[in-house]
Scaffold this motif. Structure first.
Motif, mmCIF file in Angstrom:
data_model
loop_
_atom_site.group_PDB
_atom_site.id
_atom_site.type_symbol
_atom_site.label_atom_id
_atom_site.label_comp_id
_atom_site.label_asym_id
_atom_site.label_seq_id
_atom_site.Cartn_x
_atom_site.Cartn_y
_atom_site.Cartn_z
ATOM 1 N N GLY A 165 0.776 -1.230 0.000
ATOM 2 C CA GLY A 165 0.000 0.000 0.000
ATOM 3 C C GLY A 165 0.810 1.283 0.000
ATOM 4 N N PHE A 166 2.087 1.200 -0.338
ATOM 5 C CA PHE A 166 2.898 2.416 -0.383
ATOM 6 C C PHE A 166 2.538 3.232 -1.619
ATOM 7 C CE2 PHE A 166 5.843 -0.648 1.786
ATOM 8 C CZ PHE A 166 5.606 -0.159 3.053
ATOM 9 N N LEU A 167 2.475 4.544 -1.449
ATOM 10 C CA LEU A 167 2.094 5.417 -2.554
ATOM 11 C C LEU A 167 3.246 6.271 -3.080
ATOM 12 C CD1 LEU A 167 -1.351 6.611 -1.167
ATOM 13 C CD2 LEU A 167 -0.896 4.801 -2.842
ATOM 14 N N ARG A 168 4.228 6.520 -2.218
ATOM 15 C CA ARG A 168 5.401 7.315 -2.601
ATOM 16 C C ARG A 168 6.642 6.474 -2.317
ATOM 17 N NH1 ARG A 168 2.598 10.641 0.790
ATOM 18 N NH2 ARG A 168 4.299 10.560 2.282
ATOM 19 N N ILE A 169 7.498 6.348 -3.319
ATOM 20 C CA ILE A 169 8.675 5.508 -3.142
ATOM 21 C C ILE A 169 9.924 6.162 -3.702
ATOM 22 C CG2 ILE A 169 7.378 3.337 -3.126
ATOM 23 C CD1 ILE A 169 8.261 2.995 -6.074
ATOM 24 N N ASN A 170 11.050 5.781 -3.149
ATOM 25 C CA ASN A 170 12.371 6.169 -3.636
ATOM 26 C C ASN A 170 13.121 4.877 -3.925
ATOM 27 O OD1 ASN A 170 11.917 8.956 -3.088
ATOM 28 N ND2 ASN A 170 12.299 8.516 -0.941
ATOM 29 N N LEU A 171 13.432 4.652 -5.181
ATOM 30 C CA LEU A 171 14.153 3.445 -5.587
ATOM 31 C C LEU A 171 15.643 3.717 -5.623
ATOM 32 C CD1 LEU A 171 11.909 2.452 -8.602
ATOM 33 C CD2 LEU A 171 12.061 1.233 -6.436
ATOM 34 N N GLU A 172 16.412 2.742 -5.171
ATOM 35 C CA GLU A 172 17.857 2.810 -5.268
ATOM 36 C C GLU A 172 18.336 1.525 -5.925
ATOM 37 O OE1 GLU A 172 18.900 5.457 -1.320
ATOM 38 O OE2 GLU A 172 19.275 3.300 -1.279
ATOM 39 N N GLY A 173 19.290 1.660 -6.824
ATOM 40 C CA GLY A 173 19.839 0.493 -7.495
ATOM 41 C C GLY A 173 21.305 0.688 -7.782
ATOM 42 N N ASP A 174 22.011 -0.432 -7.957
ATOM 43 C CA ASP A 174 23.452 -0.333 -8.178
ATOM 44 C C ASP A 174 23.879 -0.729 -9.592
ATOM 45 O OD1 ASP A 174 23.318 -3.098 -8.072
ATOM 46 O OD2 ASP A 174 24.141 -3.226 -6.056
ATOM 47 N N VAL A 175 22.926 -0.771 -10.521
ATOM 48 C CA VAL A 175 23.253 -0.994 -11.927
ATOM 49 C C VAL A 175 22.729 0.222 -12.700
ATOM 50 C CG1 VAL A 175 22.993 -2.501 -13.934
ATOM 51 C CG2 VAL A 175 23.157 -3.492 -11.643
ATOM 52 N N LYS A 176 23.644 1.121 -12.986
ATOM 53 C CA LYS A 176 23.287 2.409 -13.591
ATOM 54 C C LYS A 176 22.538 2.245 -14.914
ATOM 55 C CE LYS A 176 26.112 5.782 -12.824
ATOM 56 N NZ LYS A 176 27.208 6.768 -12.863
ATOM 57 N N MET A 177 22.896 1.233 -15.684
ATOM 58 C CA MET A 177 22.261 1.020 -16.986
ATOM 59 C C MET A 177 20.749 0.828 -16.849
ATOM 60 S SD MET A 177 23.094 -1.990 -19.683
ATOM 61 C CE MET A 177 21.693 -3.083 -19.650
ATOM 62 N N VAL A 178 20.324 0.139 -15.803
ATOM 63 C CA VAL A 178 18.891 -0.103 -15.602
ATOM 64 C C VAL A 178 18.184 1.200 -15.253
ATOM 65 C CG1 VAL A 178 17.180 -1.300 -14.185
ATOM 66 C CG2 VAL A 178 19.232 -2.506 -14.961
ATOM 67 N N LEU A 179 18.759 1.969 -14.348
ATOM 68 C CA LEU A 179 18.151 3.240 -13.963
ATOM 69 C C LEU A 179 18.039 4.169 -15.164
ATOM 70 C CD1 LEU A 179 20.037 3.802 -10.592
ATOM 71 C CD2 LEU A 179 17.763 2.839 -10.929
ATOM 72 N N GLU A 180 19.090 4.232 -15.956
ATOM 73 C CA GLU A 180 19.070 5.089 -17.139
ATOM 74 C C GLU A 180 18.023 4.619 -18.144
ATOM 75 O OE1 GLU A 180 23.154 4.899 -18.330
ATOM 76 O OE2 GLU A 180 23.759 6.484 -16.931
ATOM 77 N N ALA A 181 17.874 3.305 -18.297
ATOM 78 C CA ALA A 181 16.876 2.770 -19.238
ATOM 79 C C ALA A 181 15.464 3.104 -18.782
ATOM 80 C CB ALA A 181 17.053 1.261 -19.390
ATOM 81 N N VAL A 182 15.198 3.008 -17.487
ATOM 82 C CA VAL A 182 13.860 3.331 -16.965
ATOM 83 C C VAL A 182 13.565 4.811 -17.163
ATOM 84 C CG1 VAL A 182 12.436 3.473 -14.869
ATOM 85 C CG2 VAL A 182 13.806 1.426 -15.322
ATOM 86 N N MET A 183 14.558 5.648 -16.967
ATOM 87 C CA MET A 183 14.364 7.097 -17.074
ATOM 88 C C MET A 183 14.366 7.592 -18.519
ATOM 89 S SD MET A 183 13.976 7.889 -13.938
ATOM 90 C CE MET A 183 14.098 9.653 -13.913
ATOM 91 N N ALA A 184 14.862 6.800 -19.458
ATOM 92 C CA ALA A 184 14.951 7.204 -20.864
ATOM 93 C C ALA A 184 13.559 7.297 -21.482
ATOM 94 C CB ALA A 184 15.811 6.219 -21.638
ATOM 95 N N ASP A 185 13.471 8.090 -22.538
ATOM 96 C CA ASP A 185 12.203 8.198 -23.257
ATOM 97 C C ASP A 185 11.800 6.876 -23.893
ATOM 98 O OD1 ASP A 185 11.877 10.863 -22.622
ATOM 99 O OD2 ASP A 185 12.920 11.568 -24.410
ATOM 100 N N ASP A 186 12.785 6.137 -24.369
ATOM 101 C CA ASP A 186 12.519 4.871 -25.041
ATOM 102 C C ASP A 186 13.554 3.852 -24.567
ATOM 103 O OD1 ASP A 186 11.840 2.812 -26.739
ATOM 104 O OD2 ASP A 186 12.799 3.710 -28.491
#
Length: 145
Positions: A50-71
């Motif tokens: 039931g969490f509504l606000r989250i802060n994700l942390e990860g140690d594989v930069k490529m994944v974070l960049e892919a999620v944040m990318a437009d495509d």
């Protein structure tokens, strides 16, 4: 052992444990696929709690960049990135940040536990002592900074 362990850990804004998962997958996955899959599982766990606000942390930069990318493109983890993007739509707000592997010891330990004990587990209380100790140590280090 031919298994990959995933260990999403959820803490509150003060660093206290709220939930964790220890999940085993047969086969050896590359780090980006493991990170994307663990992120997707963490989001499902957060949503289930039931969490509504989250802060994700990860140690594989490529994944974070892919999620944040437009495509996310059609990379080898594109389908996993799309799963993460879809899951993020269920939260009122979210952020993502890269952290070094050394700052992510709790998730690393739970992932190692998963390869040693191949039964998937989810905790909302009665966390394993080793996980409590790591989180308490990290919390203590943050409070002394």
């Amino acid at each position: 052992m031919g298994r990959t362990g995933l260990g999403p850990v959820i803490r509150n804004h003060q660093g206290e444990l709220l939930a964790a998962m220890s999940v085993t997958r047969i086969g050896l996955l590359d780090p980006a696929a493991v990170e994307a899959l663990a992120t997707s599982m963490a989001l499902q766990l957060a949503r289930d709690r039931g969490f509504l606000r989250i802060n994700l942390e990860g140690d594989v930069k490529m994944v974070l960049e892919a999620v944040m990318a437009d495509d996310p493109g059609w990379s080898r983890i594109g389908h996993l990135v799309e799963d993460v993007r879809f899951a993020l739509q269920h939260f009122n707000s979210w952020t993502m940040a890269y952290v070094k592997r050394e700052a992510n010891q709790a998730t690393q330990k739970v992932a190692k536990m998963a390869t040693a004990q191949p039964l998937d587990r989810t905790w909302s209380s009665d966390f394993p002592d080793v996980l409590r100790e790591i989180c308490a140590s990290e919390l203590s280090a943050l409070n002394t900074c």
